[in-house]
Design a protein around this motif. Structure first.
Motif, PDB file in Angstrom:
ATOM      1  N   ALA A 260      48.955  59.182  44.256  1.00 29.27           N
ATOM      2  CA  ALA A 260      47.618  58.647  43.978  1.00 29.27           C
ATOM      3  C   ALA A 260      46.553  59.374  44.781  1.00 29.27           C
ATOM      4  O   ALA A 260      45.451  59.649  44.283  1.00 29.27           O
ATOM      5  CB  ALA A 260      47.591  57.149  44.273  1.00 29.27           C
ATOM      6  N   ARG A 261      46.863  59.711  46.034  1.00 27.96           N
ATOM      7  CA  ARG A 261      45.900  60.468  46.852  1.00 27.96           C
ATOM      8  C   ARG A 261      45.655  61.853  46.266  1.00 27.96           C
ATOM      9  O   ARG A 261      44.518  62.341  46.252  1.00 27.96           O
ATOM     10  CB  ARG A 261      46.401  60.572  48.297  1.00 27.96           C
ATOM     11  CG  ARG A 261      46.264  59.285  49.103  1.00 27.96           C
ATOM     12  CD  ARG A 261      46.428  59.546  50.591  1.00 27.96           C
ATOM     13  NE  ARG A 261      47.775  60.033  50.909  1.00 27.96           N
ATOM     14  CZ  ARG A 261      48.791  59.247  51.213  1.00 27.96           C
ATOM     15  NH1 ARG A 261      48.641  57.929  51.233  1.00 27.96           N
ATOM     16  NH2 ARG A 261      49.977  59.764  51.508  1.00 27.96           N
ATOM     17  N   ASP A 262      46.709  62.505  45.806  1.00 23.00           N
ATOM     18  CA  ASP A 262      46.546  63.828  45.192  1.00 23.00           C
ATOM     19  C   ASP A 262      45.684  63.743  43.934  1.00 23.00           C
ATOM     20  O   ASP A 262      44.818  64.596  43.692  1.00 23.00           O
ATOM     21  CB  ASP A 262      47.903  64.427  44.857  1.00 23.00           C
ATOM     22  CG  ASP A 262      48.600  65.041  46.056  1.00 23.00           C
ATOM     23  OD1 ASP A 262      47.984  65.115  47.136  1.00 23.00           O
ATOM     24  OD2 ASP A 262      49.769  65.446  45.913  1.00 23.00           O
ATOM     25  N   VAL A 263      45.916  62.734  43.122  1.00 23.56           N
ATOM     26  CA  VAL A 263      45.125  62.561  41.898  1.00 23.56           C
ATOM     27  C   VAL A 263      43.669  62.284  42.250  1.00 23.56           C
ATOM     28  O   VAL A 263      42.748  62.841  41.630  1.00 23.56           O
ATOM     29  CB  VAL A 263      45.705  61.430  41.027  1.00 23.56           C
ATOM     30  CG1 VAL A 263      44.790  61.153  39.824  1.00 23.56           C
ATOM     31  CG2 VAL A 263      47.108  61.789  40.553  1.00 23.56           C
ATOM     32  N   ALA A 264      43.443  61.455  43.260  1.00 23.10           N
ATOM     33  CA  ALA A 264      42.076  61.162  43.681  1.00 23.10           C
ATOM     34  C   ALA A 264      41.366  62.416  44.197  1.00 23.10           C
ATOM     35  O   ALA A 264      40.177  62.630  43.916  1.00 23.10           O
ATOM     36  CB  ALA A 264      42.081  60.085  44.765  1.00 23.10           C
ATOM     37  N   ARG A 265      42.090  63.252  44.929  1.00 26.46           N
ATOM     38  CA  ARG A 265      41.494  64.494  45.425  1.00 26.46           C
ATOM     39  C   ARG A 265      41.155  65.420  44.259  1.00 26.46           C
ATOM     40  O   ARG A 265      40.091  66.042  44.245  1.00 26.46           O
ATOM     41  CB  ARG A 265      42.459  65.186  46.403  1.00 26.46           C
ATOM     42  CG  ARG A 265      42.000  66.559  46.863  1.00 26.46           C
ATOM     43  CD  ARG A 265      40.621  66.532  47.494  1.00 26.46           C
ATOM     44  NE  ARG A 265      40.140  67.886  47.784  1.00 26.46           N
ATOM     45  CZ  ARG A 265      38.852  68.231  47.793  1.00 26.46           C
ATOM     46  NH1 ARG A 265      37.917  67.317  47.540  1.00 26.46           N
ATOM     47  NH2 ARG A 265      38.502  69.468  48.063  1.00 26.46           N
ATOM     48  N   PHE A 266      42.043  65.519  43.281  1.00 23.94           N
ATOM     49  CA  PHE A 266      41.750  66.345  42.110  1.00 23.94           C
ATOM     50  C   PHE A 266      40.505  65.838  41.394  1.00 23.94           C
ATOM     51  O   PHE A 266      39.626  66.629  41.020  1.00 23.94           O
ATOM     52  CB  PHE A 266      42.947  66.346  41.162  1.00 23.94           C
ATOM     53  CG  PHE A 266      42.672  67.016  39.853  1.00 23.94           C
ATOM     54  CD1 PHE A 266      42.357  68.358  39.785  1.00 23.94           C
ATOM     55  CD2 PHE A 266      42.733  66.290  38.671  1.00 23.94           C
ATOM     56  CE1 PHE A 266      42.093  68.985  38.562  1.00 23.94           C
ATOM     57  CE2 PHE A 266      42.474  66.908  37.446  1.00 23.94           C
ATOM     58  CZ  PHE A 266      42.155  68.251  37.394  1.00 23.94           C
ATOM     59  N   SER A 267      40.409  64.531  41.213  1.00 25.49           N
ATOM     60  CA  SER A 267      39.235  63.968  40.542  1.00 25.49           C
ATOM     61  C   SER A 267      37.959  64.257  41.326  1.00 25.49           C
ATOM     62  O   SER A 267      36.906  64.539  40.745  1.00 25.49           O
ATOM     63  CB  SER A 267      39.414  62.463  40.354  1.00 25.49           C
ATOM     64  OG  SER A 267      40.463  62.190  39.453  1.00 25.49           O
ATOM     65  N   GLU A 268      38.042  64.220  42.650  1.00 26.84           N
ATOM     66  CA  GLU A 268      36.890  64.551  43.486  1.00 26.84           C
ATOM     67  C   GLU A 268      36.468  66.004  43.278  1.00 26.84           C
ATOM     68  O   GLU A 268      35.271  66.310  43.158  1.00 26.84           O
ATOM     69  CB  GLU A 268      37.234  64.307  44.943  1.00 26.84           C
ATOM     70  CG  GLU A 268      36.097  64.592  45.915  1.00 26.84           C
ATOM     71  CD  GLU A 268      36.495  64.387  47.363  1.00 26.84           C
ATOM     72  OE1 GLU A 268      35.598  64.125  48.182  1.00 26.84           O
ATOM     73  OE2 GLU A 268      37.697  64.498  47.685  1.00 26.84           O
ATOM     74  N   ILE A 269      37.438  66.905  43.210  1.00 25.78           N
ATOM     75  CA  ILE A 269      37.143  68.319  42.963  1.00 25.78           C
ATOM     76  C   ILE A 269      36.449  68.489  41.621  1.00 25.78           C
ATOM     77  O   ILE A 269      35.441  69.205  41.498  1.00 25.78           O
ATOM     78  CB  ILE A 269      38.440  69.148  43.018  1.00 25.78           C
ATOM     79  CG1 ILE A 269      38.913  69.296  44.459  1.00 25.78           C
ATOM     80  CG2 ILE A 269      38.249  70.518  42.373  1.00 25.78           C
ATOM     81  CD1 ILE A 269      40.298  69.885  44.586  1.00 25.78           C
ATOM     82  N   VAL A 270      36.988  67.849  40.598  1.00 27.96           N
ATOM     83  CA  VAL A 270      36.403  67.963  39.264  1.00 27.96           C
ATOM     84  C   VAL A 270      34.973  67.454  39.257  1.00 27.96           C
ATOM     85  O   VAL A 270      34.061  68.113  38.730  1.00 27.96           O
ATOM     86  CB  VAL A 270      37.257  67.204  38.229  1.00 27.96           C
ATOM     87  CG1 VAL A 270      36.550  67.169  36.868  1.00 27.96           C
ATOM     88  CG2 VAL A 270      38.633  67.844  38.087  1.00 27.96           C
ATOM     89  N   ARG A 271      34.744  66.290  39.826  1.00 30.55           N
ATOM     90  CA  ARG A 271      33.391  65.716  39.823  1.00 30.55           C
ATOM     91  C   ARG A 271      32.407  66.614  40.557  1.00 30.55           C
ATOM     92  O   ARG A 271      31.287  66.856  40.074  1.00 30.55           O
ATOM     93  CB  ARG A 271      33.417  64.313  40.450  1.00 30.55           C
ATOM     94  CG  ARG A 271      34.100  63.263  39.590  1.00 30.55           C
ATOM     95  CD  ARG A 271      33.798  61.852  40.107  1.00 30.55           C
ATOM     96  NE  ARG A 271      34.265  61.649  41.469  1.00 30.55           N
ATOM     97  CZ  ARG A 271      35.471  61.205  41.778  1.00 30.55           C
ATOM     98  NH1 ARG A 271      36.342  60.942  40.818  1.00 30.55           N
ATOM     99  NH2 ARG A 271      35.825  61.035  43.036  1.00 30.55           N
ATOM    100  N   GLN A 272      32.794  67.115  41.716  1.00 35.43           N
ATOM    101  CA  GLN A 272      31.876  67.952  42.485  1.00 35.43           C
ATOM    102  C   GLN A 272      31.575  69.263  41.765  1.00 35.43           C
ATOM    103  O   GLN A 272      30.415  69.690  41.693  1.00 35.43           O
ATOM    104  CB  GLN A 272      32.469  68.226  43.865  1.00 35.43           C
ATOM    105  CG  GLN A 272      32.477  67.021  44.777  1.00 35.43           C
ATOM    106  CD  GLN A 272      33.083  67.319  46.136  1.00 35.43           C
ATOM    107  OE1 GLN A 272      33.775  68.323  46.328  1.00 35.43           O
ATOM    108  NE2 GLN A 272      32.839  66.447  47.104  1.00 35.43           N
TER     109      GLN A 272
END
Length: 226
Positions: A129-141
């Motif tokens: 879940a942390r990895d997925v959240a980090r990926f989503s953060e990268i995409v949004r930024q």
């Protein structure tokens, strides 16, 4: 014409990365496939690179055997737009590409790339879940600051997208829920003609890598459907 040495399209995430980039850049190349987990796999790869791993790019008298190094070589040798033109975007793109190279270990371990199957959604643990959240953060930024010119991380397709494409396939294969921005980006990768070509070829393969068949019975088996 350069030659790209790769492994199974169904399972080999590292092979997919430079293959997609070359296709998207319109650079013609030959390919050699060395199937994974066979008795002679290592020996066959060693014929092309002392590192004994794929992917490998053979371009005349130059051999490059590391994914990001292959991408950098392609940019230099073919004057190709491997990275975003904007300096700030390019700095972020290189940073997140390196992060992908060394990070997301929980997601990569628990959810190996397998284009032939679709598994049910379930809790895959806090680390995933942390990895997925980090990926989503990268995409949004990336999309917020640099994505105005197209559907990819920095607008136009770049090496950063090639680096994250296999991660996107994992999210799809394992039915991992995504926010709207990340879902839209993932869909842009999954409908990419180059990815569709890769996936179609993967469905033609007969090799099975048991180590990457880690989940319970699939809710969809694309190979059988094909």
């Amino acid at each position: 014409m350069p030659t790209l040495v790769i492994a199974n399209k169904c399972y080999s995430s590292w092979s997919m990365r430079p293959w997609l980039l070359l296709k998207q850049l319109g650079i013609a190349f030959d390919e050699i496939t060395v199937p994974l987990d066979l008795p002679d796999t290592k020996a066959r790869v060693l014929k092309h690179s002392p590192a004994g791993k794929v992917p490998i790019l053979i371009d005349g008298d130059v051999t490059v055997w590391e994914t990001i190094a292959i991408m950098e070589h392609v940019g230099e040798a073919y004057d190709a737009p491997v990275w975003p033109a904007d300096r700030k975007a390019r700095a972020m793109a290189r940073s997140i590409a390196a992060e992908m190279h060394s990070g997301f270990s929980a997601l990569r371990s628990a959810c190996p790339m397998n284009l032939g199957k679709k598994f049910a959604q379930k809790d895959r643990g806090e680390a995933v879940a942390r990895d997925v959240a980090r990926f989503s953060e990268i995409v949004r930024q990336a999309r917020e600051h640099f994505g105005a010119g197209g559907p990819f991380l920095f607008g136009a397709f770049s090496a950063a997208d090639a680096m994250y494409a296999p991660l996107v396939t994992r999210l799809d294969t394992y039915s991992i829920a995504l926010d709207a921005t990340t879902r839209a980006y993932a869909d842009a990768i999954l409908i990419l003609p180059a990815f569709q070509e890769w996936r179609s070829a993967a469905m033609e393969e007969e090799w099975i890598v048991e180590a990457d068949e880690v989940d319970e019975e699939a809710i969809e088996d694309y190979r059988k459907a094909a």
